[in-house]
Design a protein around this motif. Structure first.
Motif, PDB file in Angstrom:
ATOM      1  N   SER A 175       1.315  -4.048  -6.098  1.00 55.35           N
ATOM      2  CA  SER A 175       1.199  -4.569  -4.734  1.00 55.35           C
ATOM      3  C   SER A 175      -0.245  -4.417  -4.278  1.00 55.35           C
ATOM      4  O   SER A 175      -0.888  -3.404  -4.486  1.00 55.35           O
ATOM      5  N   SER A 176      -0.753  -5.443  -3.657  1.00 52.78           N
ATOM      6  CA  SER A 176      -2.142  -5.433  -3.193  1.00 52.78           C
ATOM      7  C   SER A 176      -2.168  -5.118  -1.695  1.00 52.78           C
ATOM      8  O   SER A 176      -1.204  -5.363  -0.982  1.00 52.78           O
ATOM      9  N   PRO A 177      -3.286  -4.542  -1.206  1.00 54.50           N
ATOM     10  CA  PRO A 177      -3.373  -4.240   0.222  1.00 54.50           C
ATOM     11  C   PRO A 177      -3.372  -5.542   1.022  1.00 54.50           C
ATOM     12  O   PRO A 177      -3.684  -6.613   0.498  1.00 54.50           O
TER      13      PRO A 177
END
Length: 160
Positions: free
Chosen positions: A22-24
């Motif tokens: 998951s990316s910010p």
């Protein structure tokens, strides 16, 4: 295909079935070029850090004290000290101690020096070092005068 006991290649690409990390969240997009800037005091975007000067944890902001008032926790100031002057008798004592003026200056250097030291101790004046130097030079002059009298007296009685 690989055998079960065979090591895997560390440089190989990950398998397709692995979940993507998951990316910010993406940063807010700035307004397009030429668009007017947001108005002053616009609320920050959700999740952004609070703006500069915002009190932490919902406390009151630090207010500046009115002009001339002391901030909380500091003792009141005492103001500036009045300017100090150098004692005139200390200067006279030093000058007369240096000149000796036929040894009369030495006696006056002692008198002025002791008076100046007394005045300096009582008031807020400078010049104690000059007064001490005048006293020392005065005593040297008085000693020289006394030595001159003794030598003169001895030479006059022995030759007579």
């Amino acid at each position: 295909m690989t055998q079960p006991n065979e090591p895997t290649d560390p440089w190989a690409s990950p398998p397709e079935s692995a979940p993507a990390p998951s990316s910010p969240p993406a940063p807010p997009v700035p307004p397009p070029y030429g668009a007017p800037p947001p108005p002053y005091g616009a609320p920050p975007p959700p999740g952004a850090a609070p703006p500069y000067g915002t009190p932490p944890y919902g406390g009151q902001p630090y207010a500046t004290p009115p002009y001339g008032a002391q901030p909380h926790g500091y003792p009141p100031g005492y103001g500036y000290a009045p300017p100090t002057s150098t004692n005139g008798l200390a200067i006279a004592s030093l000058v007369l101690g240096i000149l000796w003026m036929f040894w009369i200056g030495s006696v006056l250097a002692l008198v002025f020096g002791y008076i100046a030291r007394h005045q300096i101790r009582l008031g807020h004046q400078r010049g104690d070092g000059m007064a001490i130097a005048g006293i020392v030079l005065g005593w040297i002059g008085v000693g020289t005068l006394a030595l001159t009298f003794v030598v003169g007296a001895l030479t006059s009685t022995s030759s007579g």
